[in-house]
Design a protein around this motif. Structure first.
Motif, mmCIF file in Angstrom:
data_model
loop_
_atom_site.group_PDB
_atom_site.id
_atom_site.type_symbol
_atom_site.label_atom_id
_atom_site.label_comp_id
_atom_site.label_asym_id
_atom_site.label_seq_id
_atom_site.Cartn_x
_atom_site.Cartn_y
_atom_site.Cartn_z
ATOM 1 N N ARG A 93 10.904 43.525 -6.964
ATOM 2 C CA ARG A 93 11.919 44.311 -6.255
ATOM 3 C C ARG A 93 13.307 44.172 -6.859
ATOM 4 N NH1 ARG A 93 10.718 43.599 0.225
ATOM 5 N NH2 ARG A 93 8.471 44.015 0.187
ATOM 6 N N CYS A 94 13.490 43.181 -7.713
ATOM 7 C CA CYS A 94 14.809 42.954 -8.304
ATOM 8 C C CYS A 94 14.958 43.723 -9.619
ATOM 9 C CB CYS A 94 15.025 41.465 -8.534
ATOM 10 S SG CYS A 94 16.678 41.027 -9.087
ATOM 11 N N LEU A 95 13.950 43.630 -10.472
ATOM 12 C CA LEU A 95 13.932 44.335 -11.757
ATOM 13 C C LEU A 95 12.592 45.043 -11.883
ATOM 14 C CD1 LEU A 95 15.467 41.492 -13.951
ATOM 15 C CD2 LEU A 95 16.571 43.662 -13.376
ATOM 16 N N ARG A 96 12.626 46.342 -12.049
ATOM 17 C CA ARG A 96 11.402 47.139 -12.018
ATOM 18 C C ARG A 96 10.518 46.841 -13.215
ATOM 19 N NH1 ARG A 96 13.433 53.139 -10.727
ATOM 20 N NH2 ARG A 96 11.255 53.563 -11.293
ATOM 21 N N VAL A 97 9.213 46.977 -13.011
ATOM 22 C CA VAL A 97 8.253 46.650 -14.065
ATOM 23 C C VAL A 97 8.449 47.535 -15.291
ATOM 24 C CG1 VAL A 97 6.427 48.209 -13.238
ATOM 25 C CG2 VAL A 97 5.813 46.124 -14.497
#
Length: 576
Positions: A356-360
């Motif tokens: 949720r912090c840095l998208r895949v």
């Protein structure tokens, strides 16, 4: 664990104090405390029922150091909060006015074999459960706190993102377990970046270039010649820059939940918008001291009271509100997209699909830009690697580092910032008299002496191009900010000499053979230099993007160059 005996004390409803490992637990879970607070608690418990004077405590906890009594009082206060003292019915530590303190709760002492450790977060064989010793490395005039754990066959430098606090790493059982697992197959090196945790506080928070210097200083202090770099989140861009700049010091590169650029852009659609980052800045200003950012970083532990308390304490101990805000603003300017293709060491990118912090997609992008990089997408939505299924991540890392032995890569191909200076009479091309800009032989000699002195002062290296005439200034630097400051100094002094010089800088991959350099980066730096007015310095956008947070100022000069048919680079004037 080593063989021998440990002493444990039980008190209260379910507290247990292990004096050997300096751990306080409540119903089997670690109670977060600083090392100094734990040392005070051990002394008081071991002298249960007896007054320990203020002087005795200070001498034992801070030997040969001047400490204000208020420092001791603050630690006593934190102990009382951790033990849950609220009234006389739950009193553990009694203050004896004008004398000291006394532990008043009944204590039961038990001896247990050191090998009887049975908690679920037990360390692997040979790795101590106690908090490692914190040491200091000198990086310039700044002290960088670091720890070394384990004795594996290779070194692994762990670079935590955002803020950190070395000793509070170990207060959360899942984080401690994660680190001990890394130390079970490596010699693990941990550090706090300057301005955070136990490292020196600094007036200005570190740029990527300074963080890279700190890693190098810590490696030297720890006796590490080459290491695997493991970067988490914002630690990834710094590790990428280090691996590209210092392949001779980098055995391999692994990154977890990382990114190439922090903010959204037309060609990078996954980052947050400026408005979304502004909302996070406001949250830091409003709520620092609480569990800021936890919903994005560890959603599976969001409603765990103990974890929330640990996280709030950890980030509060790691940085002040102002430092956290400044660091977060600086991170918003990070852009290492042009660095990634220059990495030439084995690379592994790990990313959880629901992060949720840095998208895949950001992890996929990073892997796609690094030649030969491996990408592993794992299930989960937690950003913090020690939350959720940490074993899945650790298994991938262990397999990766076991799969190579001293990989053969070309150490002569490095990421460098090339500073180029030319003295052609560009002004004459604009209708001015060429005599205004052509320097006399004596002035040229003074200029060359200046160049040699300043390049050395800013830790650069004078080089010559392969197979072509050498311009008056051609030097490489392992950090773009140093190249800019060197160039700005040369430009200023050259103007005073009456030797106007056009200076340009570009960062990219170069091939170094002794003092000879070749590659597209050299040609690009020369193109940049020829666009500069005599007496000024211009840099490419690549350089501009790599010095975020340095305090250097630029002006978009509206010029562009095309190093290749596909690429177009914007140029920026350096404002001195």
């Amino acid at each position: 664990m080593t063989s021998g005996r440990r002493t444990r004390y039980s008190f209260g409803p379910a507290f247990e104090l292990d004096t050997h490992d300096r751990l306080l637990t409540y119903r089997g879970k670690v109670v977060p405390l600083t090392l100094k607070a734990l040392e005070i608690l051990v002394i008081l418990v071991e002298h249960g029922g007896r007054v320990v004077t203020t002087d005795e405590l200070i001498e034992q906890v801070w030997p040969n150091t001047f400490v204000e009594p208020n420092n001791l009082a603050q630690n006593i206060s934190s102990l009382r909060r951790a033990l849950g003292e609220r009234d006389q019915d739950t009193r553990y530590i009694e203050t004896v006015p004008k004398r000291g303190y006394r532990f008043v709760a009944p204590v039961v002492q038990a001896e247990a074999a050191a090998s009887s450790w049975s908690r679920p977060d037990a360390p692997p064989n040979g790795i101590s459960a106690r908090v490692p010793e914190t040491r200091y490395a000198q990086s310039g005039d700044v002290n960088i706190a670091y720890q070394v754990v384990g004795d594996g066959p290779f070194d692994l430098v762990f670079v935590m993102g955002w803020v950190s606090h070395l000793e509070y790493f170990w207060m959360e059982p899942t984080f401690a377990r994660f680190l001990r697992r890394l130390a079970s197959f490596s010699r693990l090196i941990l550090f706090d970046k300057r301005g955070t945790g136990l490292s020196d506080r600094v007036a200005a928070l570190p740029t990527l270039e300074q963080r890279m210097d700190d890693v190098r200083a810590v490696m030297e202090a720890a006796g590490s010649r080459r290491a695997v770099l493991l970067g988490v989140s914002e630690g990834g861009p710094m590790c990428s820059l280090f691996a590209a700049t210092h392949p001779e010091k980098t055995l391999a590169l692994a990154m977890i939940g990382t990114y190439a650029r922090r903010l959204k852009a037309p060609d990078y659609p996954w980052g947050p918008t400026l408005e979304e980052r502004q909302a996070f800045y406001e949250e830091i200003q409003r709520d620092w001291g609480g569990p800021v950012g936890l919903a994005e970083r560890a959603p599976s532990r969001l409603h765990d009271p103990q974890f929330r308390d640990w996280w709030a304490t950890y980030i509060r101990m790691g940085a002040s509100p102002g430092a956290a805000l400044a660091l977060t603003r600086m991170n918003a300017d990070i852009d290492v997209r042009e660095v990634l293709p220059t990495i030439r060491v084995p690379t592994l990118i790990l990313h959880r699909s629901g992060d949720r912090c840095l998208r895949v997609e950001e992890g996929r992008y990073v892997a796609s830009r690094i030649p030969g990089a491996q990408f592993r997408e794992l299930p989960g939505e937690d950003h913090l690697p020690f939350v959720g299924d940490q074993d899945a991540l650790l298994d991938e890392i262990e397999r990766f580092v076991a799969g190579f032995h001293n990989p053969d890569h070309d150490r002569d191909r490095v990421l460098a910032t090339v500073l180029c200076g030319v003295t052609e009479p560009r002004a004459a091309q604009n209708g001015r008299d060429a005599s205004e800009v052509v320097m006399a032989a004596g002035a040229r000699e003074r200029l060359l002496a200046l160049v040699r002195r300043e390049v050395e002062r800013f830790r650069g290296r004078l080089v010559r191009p392969d197979g072509s005439a050498c311009p008056p200034v051609l030097a490489t630097f392992d950090g773009p900010a140093r190249a800019i400051r060197c160039g700005a100094t040369i430009a200023e002094v050259a103007r005073r000499f009456g030797c106007p010089i056009q200076l340009g800088a570009h960062t990219g991959e170069c091939e170094l053979l002794g003092d000879t350099i070749r590659g597209l980066t050299v040609d690009t730096a020369l193109q940049v230099a020829t666009q500069a007015p005599p007496g000024d310095m211009i840099v490419s956008r690549t350089v501009h993007d790599l010095v975020a947070g340095s305090g250097l100022k630029f002006r978009n000069c509206g010029l562009h160059i095309r190093p290749t048919d596909e690429a177009e680079l914007s140029l920026f004037s350096v404002e001195v």
